[in-house]
Design an enzyme around this catalytic site. Structure first.
Site, short mmCIF file in Angstrom:
data_model
loop_
_atom_site.label_atom_id
_atom_site.label_comp_id
_atom_site.label_asym_id
_atom_site.label_seq_id
_atom_site.Cartn_x
_atom_site.Cartn_y
_atom_site.Cartn_z
N HIS A 44 -15.26 20.89 -9.52
CA HIS A 44 -14.83 21.10 -8.14
C HIS A 44 -15.73 22.05 -7.37
O HIS A 44 -15.56 22.23 -6.17
CB HIS A 44 -13.39 21.63 -8.11
CG HIS A 44 -12.38 20.65 -8.59
ND1 HIS A 44 -12.20 19.43 -8.01
CD2 HIS A 44 -11.50 20.69 -9.63
CE1 HIS A 44 -11.25 18.76 -8.66
NE2 HIS A 44 -10.82 19.50 -9.65
N ARG A 73 -17.85 24.28 -16.49
CA ARG A 73 -16.76 23.32 -16.43
C ARG A 73 -17.42 22.03 -15.97
O ARG A 73 -17.93 21.95 -14.85
CB ARG A 73 -15.67 23.74 -15.44
CG ARG A 73 -14.39 22.90 -15.75
CD ARG A 73 -13.91 21.99 -14.66
NE ARG A 73 -13.68 22.60 -13.41
CZ ARG A 73 -12.48 22.87 -12.90
NH1 ARG A 73 -11.39 22.59 -13.57
NH2 ARG A 73 -12.38 23.38 -11.68
N ASP A 87 -27.75 21.41 -22.58
CA ASP A 87 -29.22 21.47 -22.54
C ASP A 87 -29.70 22.48 -21.50
O ASP A 87 -30.76 23.09 -21.66
CB ASP A 87 -29.80 20.09 -22.20
CG ASP A 87 -29.68 19.10 -23.36
OD1 ASP A 87 -29.27 19.51 -24.46
OD2 ASP A 87 -29.99 17.92 -23.15
N GLU A 148 -3.97 20.05 -18.32
CA GLU A 148 -3.61 20.13 -16.90
C GLU A 148 -2.99 18.83 -16.39
O GLU A 148 -2.95 18.59 -15.19
CB GLU A 148 -4.85 20.49 -16.06
CG GLU A 148 -6.07 19.65 -16.32
CD GLU A 148 -7.26 20.04 -15.43
OE1 GLU A 148 -7.09 20.82 -14.46
OE2 GLU A 148 -8.38 19.56 -15.70
N ASP A 174 -3.75 21.55 -11.20
CA ASP A 174 -3.50 20.17 -11.63
C ASP A 174 -2.24 20.08 -12.48
O ASP A 174 -1.48 19.13 -12.36
CB ASP A 174 -4.72 19.64 -12.40
CG ASP A 174 -5.79 19.08 -11.48
OD1 ASP A 174 -5.44 18.41 -10.50
OD2 ASP A 174 -6.98 19.30 -11.75
MG LIG Z 1 -8.06 20.99 -12.68
#
Ligand SMILES: [Mg+2]
Ligand SMILES: [Mg+2]
Ligand SMILES: [Mg+2]
Ligand SMILES: [Mg+2]
Ligand SMILES: [Mg+2]
Ligand SMILES: [Mg+2]
Lengths: 256, 256, 256, 256, 256, 256
Positions: A44, A73, A87, A148, A174
């Site tokens: 996000h 994330r 990597d 979530e 979420d």
């Molecule tokens: Mg989430």
């Protein structure tokens, strides 16, 4: 360089910070503050590959005294998304929207080299951090799976039992929506939400892996640690900056 | 779009925010907060041309409800530095290290088209903001000259009297060093420093232009406004973000 | 690769295009169209060093069949501005706001290696284009000085006589303002403006260097060539794109 | 800010423009022209995440007077591709290569929050535009599914009936190839192609959603609107710029 | 521009170089050296979309005398990853981790337009290189499938027989791990590894497609060509640069 | 972090490497090799502000074990060029084309805070490195002035005597041209060139500051150290990379 993966698995207390910005100068400063990790949000956050890479380099540039490491994330639970993050030098990945043990296994397979997993070998920046020996890299990489969704909650024990997972990671917004909330702070699901957190905390404890949760501020983070979570992330640079600017404006423009 | 230049010259109260980051996403959010302007620092900020341009676009993207406009503290008092900042869409410039009326005149000449000045015509992004008619652009552009050296202080009245200047702008750190401080907060020069501020405030008032000062937070800003400064900038995104992250960590990791 | 400098000095007809955008993909396409050169505008264009470099590489990427080369209109008449443009691979520079023979000499000195000039040696990308031998580079680099101020107009013959100059380059907007126009198209100066163009054309012809002029479209360019200018630039990508988009919208939304 | 999604669903006439360039300065100007939307092409356009984000910010920077909003044609029909486009501030997505109702449902699920869909919550830039309340965001997001394959054409009614879809969007080049053309303008499939467009138009009309089509210019756009399409996109900045440059060169270099 | 695809299929000797850096200036220089291709690594390389695009443009900028073309090792075997690489101007793709004929067919389908494949039409930069006619593009695009897993090795003949494949491409590090190595140079699998290479070489020879292998240096490359491989890539810019810097430091700091 | 400035002034042996590329990933690797410094070339290098900043951050990211620090060869001897390089985190500056003691004094004044110099205070990234206390920063900043013109050579003793200078830095190519060479390796000036180096070495030794020289490889560097130079830079990443690629190609394509 600390072995963050081992610290998660030993259920040591870890406190991280969350960046959604392609702003390496800011991330470098954040890396001097003393957090255990800075997580760069490729799902996000407002950043693509080049922002993720620059932010990870910035974490390392700022970490000379703090030992802070970078996590990512990832955008999605695919071998490519997880592979490029590692990597690029991430010490581990936070994998969103894990609904089942199969999805958790896929995440681990993407993060680990054979024979344990199926990560493709090409440890460019990661060579400087947690490798390049496959066995060493596998031992050092952190894999946090996000709980979530309602489906993920339903399969907590199987998910937590997947070998190679370093911890469960609660995504509160979420999760609230998954529990039927009309918005992330909907009081209608508050009780269910807190029960879910207890479940996550307890399953992690039983399996012996980290229980980590996303929080908006230090106060909430402190409360979640007190409640038995072993790790917290405080989020985010963008919202904290906006809050600071808003607060300074209010004070500056006060009329009395 | 507000005419910030006129507001400076009318000595209205204006409150700005200061960005040193090439982080347009953050700047856009800051632009929704309600400041009169966001100043992008091309002198000491960690940004080059592309960061300056992206930040100025971000100010405009966020300003649909707030009317916030972008200023640039230019790298140096040259026609090129001032011209590119204005062409990139800044509503005005903050010009560092002005030591004399000659330097102030040069700054004005760089910011204004003939016959008033010598700005070269090519109002690319500025066409969308404060132009493109030369007379309109000249009327709308803000020119703030920084008083931050002993020499500048010595020539305050002549500098302030230069036609086309919107206001005086105090740079506290350089000013303190210029007054003999060993570091910007050196108490040894505190009295001289405060006296200098009073001078700036009073000269601006006499000439009828803005008196603006750089401040680290809302509280200081409020105090300077109460003291008679007509404008304040609160600085900066990078230091406020670091302070927030540090504060959250302290709270989160408190042991009791 | 064509020797554009020699073509200017031989007063061959050359037709260029003008880019103000950091948009290498667009510039590469423009480079396939068949112009003699594409000029990247580092003075009023919306681009910094990285945009200039990327655009110059894009010109070369697109030029395999056309032989188009890149020029740079530099930000200012300094050794550094001219040096970095040439090191980045420009085949020549267009130097704004030349008011005197001294300024023209400085431009040439910045563009040429010793013993002819004072350019510092470090022909990074230029090595691939017009060098790296100093004498070869000096012979091949184009130096166009802009005539766009009243002072420049007053010193036309001395400026044109400066050794090393490839041509005079008229900047119409600044020139009009310099002649007293209230805006670039001000009819009040139309006659003076046209007389100035004739002067430039004639002086260039007498000295035997190129007479080049900036134009907004092909029609004007054609007229100026017919009038005796040896070179024209058609400007610019940004304004042509806007005009095209506006035109398509008008046609698409016509009601009958 | 207009609710473009509602306008599509009310079958109002909408006219958009198409950008394939990572050129935010150009996109900002395009956003001042008056189109209802500017679509940023993340599938075939020459831009990655950072280009998409910068272009979306540029649309908003230019839209203060026009109300133009940004759409994204996503790279692929995945939750990640659709999620990042919306989080980056797009008012809707154009999803390529939809072959079946299942694929259309997946696109809607990726674009909408629970309980209607499965979009993950993290409305970073989108918070400033069409949210952050999940129900509000769901109501305001535009989801256009591309009909551009033989299989998609075969399943038109089922695709159009998928709840949450704002409209059908014809991709002419792929559709022609899908109908057996040897190249996009192949006259051999012209009749089939036109019949397919009528089908799309009629199915959209019956279901009561938008019928949108990609066009190369204003004239074609006008014709398609007259034919009963409710929306048109005119494409693209790169081809229009090349055409303009080519045209100016032809005129300038004409010999008589 | 050479038709590299045809050269692979004719089993001509081809020698390429490998870049893992978002460093277009370096890539342009490499493109002047004389390699048949430069492969940009989007899987393990430190670059995202913008780096890939800039590097491909750089290859073309440097290739005016050498005819070198750009290839991309794609991040993953998806239509989107392969499509964007080709749209960005790659002359072909190297597709990692091919385990079966089905995966090889999917790679070909992603790289070729209908009716042969399912590539979506939008040949932006590729229009300048190997198109835009679909049949021409299909004939000219190189598709190399990587053999680097035990499963891939098990299905060599079926994979090699998939129509449209230009060659097999050995990825030594992953292949070694796939054969049970504890690290890429593990001598324990050396014999199995060499036997696998012979298999790849022979299958390619029988089917009549290229046999290409990744190598760390010119010496190894020479040996593999002598052994019957038709193509070699020498990798990589990052490792060669580090080796050079290390070597120079050793020599410079030698004490005698 | 080492105090490189002190090491120069103590005439310790220092060995640096030279980067002309905006390629932070490469620079980070170079920073792990063990050089005392990596100099980023903002004069002839192919990089602007953002490349300089990213490279400096990369040096710090790679230096955790080596202690390598970043220097910048600035574009020109101006307060702005020197100030931004230091604010961006350089441990010192290499200032080109110093012709006189006045120019050397100006360089020092730009690099040092009052009362010793006139650097403006705003130690953004430099705060993390060599400050922010003015006296500490002044003590730690390296100022190397380039001797590379005939005029500079003529004023060697006065230049070397300017307080605050850490060392003299020979630029061989410009120096050769300045001595009348037709190209940097012109044998016609070889003797004069070597005599000039001896002069520089001896003056530095007498004054007690560093004598540093630019070299193309480790062998030359070793020779210059043996000859009495206290420091050497080995240049550059771009030329070494090209040489390596060329060498590998020669070996790979050898026919026997
Ligand atoms: Mg989430
Ligand atoms: Mg200051
Ligand atoms: Mg002009
Ligand atoms: Mg299509
Ligand atoms: Mg591999
Ligand atoms: Mg030099």
């Amino acid at each position: 360089m600390q072995n963050l993966s081992a610290r998660f698995r030993r259920r040591e207390r870890v406190i991280g910070y969350w960046s959604v910005l392609d702003a390496p100068v800011a991330v470098e400063w954040l890396s001097t503050v003393g957090y255990d990790y800075i997580a760069v949000d490729a799902q996000h956050g407002l950043l693509g590959y080049s922002g993720m890479l620059a932010d990870l380099m910035a974490v390392d540039a700022g970490a000379q005294k703090t030992g802070t490491v970078g996590l990512v994330r990832v955008r999605a639970n695919t071998p490519a998304d997880i592979g490029v993050a590692l990597d690029a030098g991430a010490s581990g990945v936070i994998v969103p929207m894990i609904n089942s043990a199969e999805e958790a296994k896929a995440a681990v397979a993407s993060a680990m080299y054979p024979p344990f997993g199926e990560r493709s070998f090409g440890p460019m920046r990661s060579r400087l951090r947690i490798g390049p020996e496959p066995a060493v890299a596998n031992a050092n990489v952190a894999v946090l799976v996000m709980i979530e969704t309602a489906r993920g909650l339903d399969h907590l024990p199987e998910i937590a039992a997947v070998p190679g997972i370093s911890g469960l990671y609660v995504g509160p917004s979420d999760l609230a929506l998954g529990l039927g909330a009309s918005h992330p702070k909907d009081p209608a699901v508050a009780d269910d939400f807190e029960r879910a957190l207890v479940q996550v905390r307890d399953v992690a404890s039983e399996v012996g892996i980290a229980a980590v949760i996303h929080t908006p501020d230090g106060r909430t983070a402190h409360r979640r640690l007190a409640q038995g979570f072993t790790g917290v992330t405080i989020a985010s640079d963008l919202t904290h900056l906006e809050a600071a600017a808003r607060n300074h404006l209010t004070i500056a423009s006060a009329t009395e």
